[in-house]
Design an enzyme around this catalytic site. Structure first.
Site, short mmCIF file in Angstrom:
data_model
loop_
_atom_site.label_atom_id
_atom_site.label_comp_id
_atom_site.label_asym_id
_atom_site.label_seq_id
_atom_site.Cartn_x
_atom_site.Cartn_y
_atom_site.Cartn_z
N CYS A 114 11.26 39.69 -11.97
CA CYS A 114 11.44 38.48 -11.39
C CYS A 114 10.29 37.72 -12.16
O CYS A 114 10.88 36.35 -12.25
CB CYS A 114 11.40 38.02 -10.14
SG CYS A 114 12.47 39.29 -9.01
N HIS A 254 10.03 30.84 -8.50
CA HIS A 254 10.95 31.79 -8.75
C HIS A 254 11.87 31.72 -7.28
O HIS A 254 11.35 31.43 -6.20
CB HIS A 254 10.67 33.11 -8.67
CG HIS A 254 11.79 34.23 -8.40
ND1 HIS A 254 12.64 34.32 -9.12
CD2 HIS A 254 11.54 35.41 -7.74
CE1 HIS A 254 13.37 35.53 -8.80
NE2 HIS A 254 12.92 35.99 -7.83
N ASN A 284 18.93 34.83 -5.54
CA ASN A 284 17.89 35.42 -6.46
C ASN A 284 18.55 35.99 -7.58
O ASN A 284 18.86 37.19 -7.61
CB ASN A 284 17.01 36.53 -5.66
CG ASN A 284 15.92 37.14 -6.27
OD1 ASN A 284 15.86 36.84 -7.65
ND2 ASN A 284 15.09 37.93 -5.60
N1 ACO Z 1 21.82 40.27 8.25
C1 ACO Z 1 21.48 40.16 9.60
N2 ACO Z 1 20.47 40.69 9.89
C2 ACO Z 1 19.61 41.14 9.04
C3 ACO Z 1 20.05 41.21 7.59
C4 ACO Z 1 20.94 40.50 7.37
N3 ACO Z 1 21.43 40.55 6.05
N4 ACO Z 1 18.91 41.82 6.91
C5 ACO Z 1 18.23 42.25 7.99
N5 ACO Z 1 18.51 42.00 9.01
C6 ACO Z 1 17.80 42.18 10.25
C7 ACO Z 1 16.71 43.35 10.25
O1 ACO Z 1 17.49 44.56 10.42
C8 ACO Z 1 15.70 43.16 11.45
O2 ACO Z 1 16.33 43.47 12.66
P1 ACO Z 1 15.47 44.21 13.86
O3 ACO Z 1 14.55 43.10 13.99
O4 ACO Z 1 16.50 44.58 14.72
O5 ACO Z 1 14.71 45.29 13.19
C9 ACO Z 1 15.87 41.69 11.26
O6 ACO Z 1 17.12 41.20 10.74
C10 ACO Z 1 14.42 41.10 10.60
O7 ACO Z 1 14.49 41.89 9.47
P2 ACO Z 1 13.22 41.70 8.31
O8 ACO Z 1 13.57 42.45 7.25
O9 ACO Z 1 11.98 41.42 9.02
O10 ACO Z 1 13.94 39.98 7.85
P3 ACO Z 1 12.91 38.97 7.02
O11 ACO Z 1 12.90 37.64 7.95
O12 ACO Z 1 11.89 39.56 6.48
O13 ACO Z 1 14.03 38.56 6.01
C11 ACO Z 1 14.47 39.24 3.61
C12 ACO Z 1 14.59 39.38 5.07
C13 ACO Z 1 15.36 37.92 3.43
C14 ACO Z 1 14.77 40.20 2.76
C15 ACO Z 1 12.90 38.73 3.40
O14 ACO Z 1 12.13 39.88 3.67
C16 ACO Z 1 12.59 38.34 1.63
O15 ACO Z 1 13.13 37.40 1.33
N6 ACO Z 1 11.74 39.38 1.21
C17 ACO Z 1 11.09 38.91 0.00
C18 ACO Z 1 12.13 39.14 -1.34
C19 ACO Z 1 11.50 38.72 -2.49
O16 ACO Z 1 10.62 37.96 -2.49
N7 ACO Z 1 11.61 39.63 -3.54
C20 ACO Z 1 10.80 39.67 -4.59
C21 ACO Z 1 11.76 39.30 -6.06
S1 ACO Z 1 13.17 40.46 -6.07
C22 ACO Z 1 12.90 41.49 -7.40
O17 ACO Z 1 11.75 41.67 -7.77
C23 ACO Z 1 13.87 42.06 -7.94
#
Ligand code: ACO
Length: 327
Positions: A114, A254, A284
């Site tokens: 990214c 980003h 993204n």
């Molecule tokens: N729909 C519903 N529930 C979901 C989903 C979904 N799509 N995905 C995860 N959950 C659930 C999880 O299972 C978890 O449930 P639990 O509490 O019962 O275990 C709950 O939601 C919370 O999960 P988290 O993973 O803690 O959710 P978070 O708030 O962290 O959001 C996300 C997840 C959106 C992926 C976030 O962590 C994120 O944006 N991470 C960073 C991404 C990023 O910056 N990537 C870098 C660039 S990408 C690249 O380089 C290719």
């Protein structure tokens, strides 16, 4: 006056097919409401049969050339930042070089996930210090939809396809790239990776069955590292540029998660209109996210000559970085 690298044209290309959050409710256990509130994403665009990374990249390049008023033979170097090339060899950059007819250009791909477009800008800036009269085409282009596991709700809701391009040349007008900072931490590679399809092991049906060709991410951990790294690289850029947060005219982060962007906005004390956001439309798009955002900002007239623009990115590797420029 010092010679600096300025952007004289931008372009982008977005596939037509749209996937709405509601469509994803049919594929995985998720909801429109969860995706909007946790990520800010509403739709993402994905390729259809026949659309490829190099075609998107080529279209973005043509749009940038048109804006710059240049012919393809005026381009001396093509850098394509991507983690989803058409194939391992040749590079997307070579395919673009052929497609647009940039017969005088050298061409190579750059792998920095990214952060790739910002790495590309920094490379172009270094090259232009030796050849200030040359023109460098930097593209960020991705077809992530083919590397997403559509059964994994932790990742399939996040990503989209697209391409963005910028053409740089040297100028002595007080504008251009002021500073860039590039960082990496390979020790954390396995928090965000595509493990299969490389040369570490034979590609076997079992590997594909296990989904090793898809993006795997520990979202929660990546989120924590992304917030910390982006905050630190933002402060580092401001310090080197001699700018204060309030000096920024447009902050172009980003587009990975709205909550990360909002955290940075508050940390910098910026008003909402000074932060460019299009994550709701495209999700993204990895290396393509910043050049698409730049092109949209540029074409909408927000970017006035001399405007102070700060771009920051974080991605798999990990890699992160910043580019500060006077538009
Ligand atoms: N729909 C519903 N529930 C979901 C989903 C979904 N799509 N995905 C995860 N959950 C659930 C999880 O299972 C978890 O449930 P639990 O509490 O019962 O275990 C709950 O939601 C919370 O999960 P988290 O993973 O803690 O959710 P978070 O708030 O962290 O959001 C996300 C997840 C959106 C992926 C976030 O962590 C994120 O944006 N991470 C960073 C991404 C990023 O910056 N990537 C870098 C660039 S990408 C690249 O380089 C290719």
């Amino acid at each position: 006056m010092e010679t600096r690298s300025i952007i004289i044209g931008t372009g982008s290309a977005i596939p037509k097919k749209i996937i709405h959050n509601k469509d994803l409710e049919e594929l995985v256990d998720t909801s429109d409401e969860w995706i909007r509130t946790r990520t800010g994403i509403v739709t993402r665009h994905v390729v259809e049969e026949g659309e490829t990374n190099s075609r998107l990249a080529g279209e973005a390049a043509k749009n940038a050339l048109e804006m710059a008023g240049l012919s393809p033979v005026d381009i001396n170097l093509i850098i394509v930042a991507t983690l989803t090339p058409d194939m391992p060899m040749p590079s997307v950059a070579c395919l673009v070089q052929d497609a647009i007819g940039a017969k005088q250009a050298g061409a190579f791909d750059l792998a920095a996930t990214c952060s790739g477009f910002l790495y590309g800008l920094a490379m172009a800036d270094g090259y232009l210090r030796i050849h200030p009269d040359h023109h460098v085409l930097v593209i960020g282009s991705e077809v992530l939809s083919r590397r997403v596991n559509w059964k994994d709700r932790g990742t399939c809701i996040l990503f989209g396809d697209g391409a963005g391009a910028a053409i740089l040349t040297g100028a002595e007008n007080g504008r251009g790239i002021v500073t860039s900072h590039l960082h990496a931490d390979g020790s954390l590679w396995d928090l965000l990776a595509i493990r299969g399809l490389g040369t570490r092991e034979e590609v076997t049906p079992a590997q594909l069955e296990a989904g090793l060709q898809f993006i795997e991410m520990n979202g929660r951990e990546v989120f924590k590292h992304a917030v910390r790294a982006l905050e630190s690289v933002t402060m580092e850029a401001l310090e080197t540029a001699g700018w204060k947060g309030e000096d920024i005219d447009l902050f172009v982060p980003h587009q990975a998660n709205m909550r990360i962007i909002e955290h940075l906005r508050q940390r910098l004390g910026l008003s909402e209109e000074k932060v460019f956001i299009n994550i709701h439309k495209y999700g993204n798009t990895s290396a393509a996210s910043i050049p698409i955002a730049l092109d949209e900002a540029n074409r909408s007239g927000i970017l006035k000559p001399g405007a102070k623009v700060l771009m920051v990115a974080f991605g798999g590797g990990f890699t992160w970085g910043s580019v500060a420029m006077k538009w």
